[in-house]
Design a protein around this motif. Structure first.
Motif, short mmCIF file in Angstrom:
data_model
loop_
_atom_site.label_atom_id
_atom_site.label_comp_id
_atom_site.label_asym_id
_atom_site.label_seq_id
_atom_site.Cartn_x
_atom_site.Cartn_y
_atom_site.Cartn_z
N GLU A 77 0.84 -1.21 0.00
CA GLU A 77 0.00 0.00 0.00
C GLU A 77 0.87 1.25 0.00
OE1 GLU A 77 -3.15 0.59 2.88
OE2 GLU A 77 -3.61 -1.56 2.79
N GLU A 80 2.16 1.76 -3.44
CA GLU A 80 1.13 2.30 -4.33
C GLU A 80 0.88 3.78 -4.04
OE1 GLU A 80 -3.37 1.33 -6.03
OE2 GLU A 80 -2.58 0.14 -4.36
N ASN A 84 1.47 6.72 -6.71
CA ASN A 84 0.45 7.72 -7.05
C ASN A 84 0.93 9.14 -6.80
OD1 ASN A 84 -1.59 6.09 -8.14
ND2 ASN A 84 -2.23 5.46 -6.11
N THR A 157 1.69 8.49 -18.54
CA THR A 157 0.43 8.91 -17.90
C THR A 157 0.24 10.41 -18.03
OG1 THR A 157 0.64 7.07 -16.34
CG2 THR A 157 -0.91 8.81 -15.76
N GLN A 167 -8.61 9.03 -12.70
CA GLN A 167 -8.62 7.86 -11.83
C GLN A 167 -8.34 6.59 -12.63
OE1 GLN A 167 -12.20 7.27 -9.55
NE2 GLN A 167 -11.37 5.51 -8.46
N LYS A 168 -8.96 6.49 -13.79
CA LYS A 168 -8.75 5.31 -14.65
C LYS A 168 -7.29 5.24 -15.11
CE LYS A 168 -10.61 3.01 -18.71
NZ LYS A 168 -11.59 3.08 -19.80
N HIS A 170 -4.68 6.44 -13.53
CA HIS A 170 -3.85 6.06 -12.38
C HIS A 170 -3.97 4.55 -12.12
CE1 HIS A 170 -2.65 10.00 -10.30
NE2 HIS A 170 -2.93 10.25 -11.55
N GLN A 171 -5.17 4.01 -12.26
CA GLN A 171 -5.35 2.57 -12.06
C GLN A 171 -4.59 1.78 -13.12
OE1 GLN A 171 -9.64 2.38 -12.17
NE2 GLN A 171 -9.83 2.63 -9.94
N LEU A 172 -4.67 2.22 -14.35
CA LEU A 172 -3.96 1.55 -15.45
C LEU A 172 -2.45 1.64 -15.24
CD1 LEU A 172 -4.02 0.10 -18.16
CD2 LEU A 172 -4.16 2.33 -19.27
N TRP A 174 -0.83 2.03 -12.34
CA TRP A 174 -0.46 1.17 -11.22
C TRP A 174 -0.48 -0.30 -11.64
CZ3 TRP A 174 2.27 0.45 -7.23
CH2 TRP A 174 2.05 -0.63 -6.37
N TYR A 175 -1.50 -0.69 -12.38
CA TYR A 175 -1.58 -2.08 -12.86
C TYR A 175 -0.33 -2.42 -13.67
CZ TYR A 175 -3.08 -6.22 -15.37
OH TYR A 175 -3.13 -7.48 -15.90
N SER A 178 2.84 -2.39 -11.25
CA SER A 178 2.86 -3.50 -10.28
C SER A 178 3.12 -4.83 -10.96
CB SER A 178 1.55 -3.52 -9.47
OG SER A 178 0.44 -3.78 -10.30
#
Length: 183
Positions: A77, A80, A84, A157, A167-168, A170-172, A174-175, A178
């Motif tokens: 966490e 992450e 971010n 990004t 938000q999408k 940032h999720q992409l 991070w995916y 990671s």
């Protein structure tokens, strides 16, 4: 108003010089919504403006990274959150790295700006090394590769203007990161 104009010029310079390091000062002034003459009221020359830009980027990225680190005790966490924070710093984070890894820069540990850069990035590096030693990320990945991978994702990004929502994105991001480090 003086501080607002000065800040606008610095923010504009960070964006403009990240895209084109040799861009004319007129482009910076235009991006800030002012003139080159006004720019020179605040900064004698390009060098003085770059010093101010670097100080702003160091400060913003260091504060974001340290704040993100404190949000959790859980290692993944925490990673992450720091990731971010790097995305939030966006152009500042990407340009700061460019300044210290490109444009003919020779990193010297006794240089004030190099020391500040090392201080800004040290928490990230220490955490990544810890995760690698604990076997939480792929041990075969060098820190140099992990750093380059991270900053390429930050830059990709940052360059995604429009299209997907923040938000999408940032999720992409991070995916991608990671999975790329073996989480």
């Amino acid at each position: 108003m003086i501080q607002d104009t000065r800040h606008a010029l610095v923010e504009a310079a960070i964006i403009v010089f990240n895209e084109d390091f040799s861009a004319a000062l007129e482009k910076v002034a235009e991006r800030a919504g002012t003139t080159r003459r006004t720019l020179h009221r605040y900064f004698r020359d390009r060098k003085e403006l770059m010093i101010e830009c670097e100080a702003e980027m160091q400060k913003a990225c260091r504060i974001a990274n340290e704040s993100a680190y404190q949000l959790s005790e859980e290692p993944i966490e925490r990673l992450e959150n720091m990731f971010n924070a790097g995305l939030e710093c966006g152009v500042k984070s990407a340009f700061l790295r460019k300044l210290h890894h490109q444009y003919g820069h020779e990193h010297k540990t006794h240089s004030k700006t190099c020391k500040e850069y090392d201080q800004t990035t040290s928490l990230w590096r220490i955490h990544m090394v810890s995760l690698r030693e604990k076997g939480l990320i792929n041990k075969e990945l060098s820190m140099c590769w992990i750093d380059s991978f991270f900053y390429s994702i930050v830059e990709a990004t940052t360059n995604m203007n429009g299209g997907d929502d923040k938000q999408k994105l940032h999720q992409l991001a991070w995916y991608s990161f990671s999975k790329g480090i073996g989480l």
